[in-house]
Design a protein around this motif. Structure first.
Motif, PDB file in Angstrom:
ATOM      1  N   ARG A 298     -29.060 -32.660 -13.580  1.00 48.98           N
ATOM      2  CA  ARG A 298     -29.647 -33.952 -13.931  1.00 48.98           C
ATOM      3  C   ARG A 298     -31.146 -33.955 -13.677  1.00 48.98           C
ATOM      4  NH1 ARG A 298     -25.238 -38.380 -11.574  1.00 48.98           N
ATOM      5  NH2 ARG A 298     -23.581 -37.931 -13.100  1.00 48.98           N
ATOM      6  N   PHE A 299     -31.537 -33.353 -12.557  1.00 47.28           N
ATOM      7  CA  PHE A 299     -32.958 -33.266 -12.222  1.00 47.28           C
ATOM      8  C   PHE A 299     -33.711 -32.473 -13.290  1.00 47.28           C
ATOM      9  CE2 PHE A 299     -36.361 -30.760 -10.262  1.00 47.28           C
ATOM     10  CZ  PHE A 299     -37.147 -31.759  -9.707  1.00 47.28           C
ATOM     11  N   LEU A 300     -33.184 -31.296 -13.645  1.00 52.08           N
ATOM     12  CA  LEU A 300     -33.866 -30.461 -14.630  1.00 52.08           C
ATOM     13  C   LEU A 300     -33.851 -31.096 -16.015  1.00 52.08           C
ATOM     14  CD1 LEU A 300     -32.635 -26.916 -13.534  1.00 52.08           C
ATOM     15  CD2 LEU A 300     -34.913 -27.897 -13.240  1.00 52.08           C
ATOM     16  N   LYS A 301     -32.762 -31.774 -16.351  1.00 52.35           N
ATOM     17  CA  LYS A 301     -32.688 -32.447 -17.650  1.00 52.35           C
ATOM     18  C   LYS A 301     -33.796 -33.481 -17.781  1.00 52.35           C
ATOM     19  CE  LYS A 301     -29.607 -35.327 -20.469  1.00 52.35           C
ATOM     20  NZ  LYS A 301     -28.259 -35.966 -20.557  1.00 52.35           N
ATOM     21  N   HIS A 302     -34.145 -34.122 -16.669  1.00 53.66           N
ATOM     22  CA  HIS A 302     -35.193 -35.137 -16.692  1.00 53.66           C
ATOM     23  C   HIS A 302     -36.550 -34.524 -17.009  1.00 53.66           C
ATOM     24  CE1 HIS A 302     -37.277 -38.849 -15.681  1.00 53.66           C
ATOM     25  NE2 HIS A 302     -38.053 -38.169 -14.851  1.00 53.66           N
ATOM     26  N   PHE A 303     -36.764 -33.283 -16.578  1.00 53.50           N
ATOM     27  CA  PHE A 303     -38.073 -32.666 -16.763  1.00 53.50           C
ATOM     28  C   PHE A 303     -38.155 -31.802 -18.020  1.00 53.50           C
ATOM     29  CE2 PHE A 303     -38.076 -33.682 -12.266  1.00 53.50           C
ATOM     30  CZ  PHE A 303     -39.343 -34.214 -12.107  1.00 53.50           C
ATOM     31  N   ALA A 304     -37.032 -31.242 -18.446  1.00 52.26           N
ATOM     32  CA  ALA A 304     -37.036 -30.389 -19.641  1.00 52.26           C
ATOM     33  C   ALA A 304     -36.720 -31.233 -20.864  1.00 52.26           C
ATOM     34  CB  ALA A 304     -36.001 -29.262 -19.497  1.00 52.26           C
ATOM     35  N   ARG A 305     -37.479 -31.056 -21.902  1.00 54.76           N
ATOM     36  CA  ARG A 305     -37.207 -31.781 -23.139  1.00 54.76           C
ATOM     37  C   ARG A 305     -36.026 -31.149 -23.859  1.00 54.76           C
ATOM     38  NH1 ARG A 305     -42.775 -31.463 -22.609  1.00 54.76           N
ATOM     39  NH2 ARG A 305     -43.862 -33.457 -22.558  1.00 54.76           N
ATOM     40  N   GLY A 306     -35.437 -31.914 -24.775  1.00 49.49           N
ATOM     41  CA  GLY A 306     -34.357 -31.365 -25.579  1.00 49.49           C
ATOM     42  C   GLY A 306     -33.002 -31.969 -25.294  1.00 49.49           C
TER      43      GLY A 306
END
Length: 356
Positions: free
Chosen positions: A153-161
């Motif tokens: 969830r954390f990485l999804k917030h920062f990575a687009r797509g």
């Protein structure tokens, strides 16, 4: 009559570290499943033994001797998951490369879904995601589940797509594309690194629903204890991966917030200063402004101190953010250059091999 199109070659990479207790059984299950796909694909299976201290290496060699499609690759010492995958990619020959957990926490039939998707979409990378609609988790220990869910969830917030998982190892790659990537990570952080570099290179990324099932591991007994240091290292790695994706969110945005706070505090600092100045007599020794500042500071020291420190913090964060964004742009240019160089070197090596 048109000649028959050759079946695509698929390389299956299996990283292995101290897997002697299950390696032979699990490779047998994988090979049995791959046999059901032989009408559509040709397969090679690479077991990347990452410096195991048990009999994993010997078992991998025995499996390679018994099955022509299996090859064993060995690291003399444990170098980490990232290095095991890099070794597998370097030695792969497939039109597609699929990576699979050797513990079969993702069943072999995920190979079918990944290959179907990458052929249909012509993507460079396909992710198996237990967190997207249609995906699920079964018998996953609480700590592992929690770290995985919140890390993604954390990485999804920062990575687009809009990717629902960025850390899962079960993936399908376009073979020439993944062999052209210059990867540096040695551990689990290789997963977001691959996604980041694929995004930089404008590669297409797709995902398919997956089932993460720890029933085998639970049935085998209590899992090996994870040290708190390893968990901390994983958390730090996840945070740093998020920073790589979007340094703006870590530095420039907090800097702008700090600047807004500093503006608010410093506004009241000037209010207090002008209030003190209004009551200063015109002939104040040392000057009205100096005396007003001394009186205002004596009455509201926290306003002056907090205002100054928050302004300094804002300038530092924004400055570091600008530097980070410049470094990110430079790094992305290097990714393109590294890909071109590595592709050219592989083409040159292939040409030299043919000439011989």
């Amino acid at each position: 009559m048109a000649p028959e199109t050759p079946r695509p070659l698929v390389t299956l990479v299996l990283p292995a570290f101290n897997e002697a207790g299950v390696l032979e059984e699990h490779v047998g299950l994988i090979l049995a499943h791959l046999a059901t796909l032989e009408q559509r694909y040709r397969f090679e299976v690479l077991i990347a033994n990452d410096g195991s201290r048990d009999a994993t290496g010997a078992l991998a060699d025995a499996l390679a001797a018994r099955h022509p499609c299996v090859r064993a690759l060995h690291h003399a010492v444990n170098r980490g998951l990232g290095k095991a995958l890099q070794t597998g990619f370097e030695h792969s020959r497939g039109d597609y490369v699929v990576t699979l957990d050797g513990d079969l926490s993702y069943s072999p039939d995920h190979v079918d879904r990944l290959l179907e998707c990458i052929e249909r979409t012509h993507a460079q990378l396909v992710l198996a995601s237990p967190y997207m609609p249609g995906g699920r988790l079964t018998n996953v220990p609480w700590l592992r589940r929690t770290l995985s869910i919140w890390g993604n969830r954390f990485l999804k917030h920062f990575a687009r797509g809009g990717l629902s998982t960025l850390t899962c190892m079960v993936r399908a790659y376009d073979g020439p594309f993944v062999r052209s990537l210059a990867l540096r990570s040695t551990d689990m952080d290789v997963m977001p690194e691959v996604i980041y570099k694929t995004m930089v290179l404008r590669g297409r990324i797709e995902q398919v629903p997956a089932h993460l099932d720890w029933t085998r591991q639970v049935a085998a007994g209590p899992p090996r204890r994870s040290s708190s240091m390893r968990i901390l290292r994983h958390v730090v790695s996840t945070v740093l991966s998020g920073f790589v994706f979007r340094p703006f969110m870590f530095l420039v945005l907090p800097g702008l917030l700090a600047l807004g706070f500093a503006a608010y505090v410093n506004f009241w600092m000037f209010v207090h200063l002008f209030e003190a100045l209004a009551v200063m007599p015109p002939d104040e020794p040392g000057g009205r402004w100096t005396a007003a500042f001394a009186v205002a500071f004596a009455r509201f020291p926290h306003t002056f101190i907090v205002g100054f420190l928050s302004l300094v913090l804002a300038v530092l964060l924004i400055g570091l953010g600008v530097l980070a964004l410049q470094a990110k742009k430079y790094f992305e240019e290097q990714v393109f250059l590294q890909m071109e160089v590595k592709t050219a070197l592989r083409a040159l090596s292939a040409h030299v091999a043919r000439e011989r």
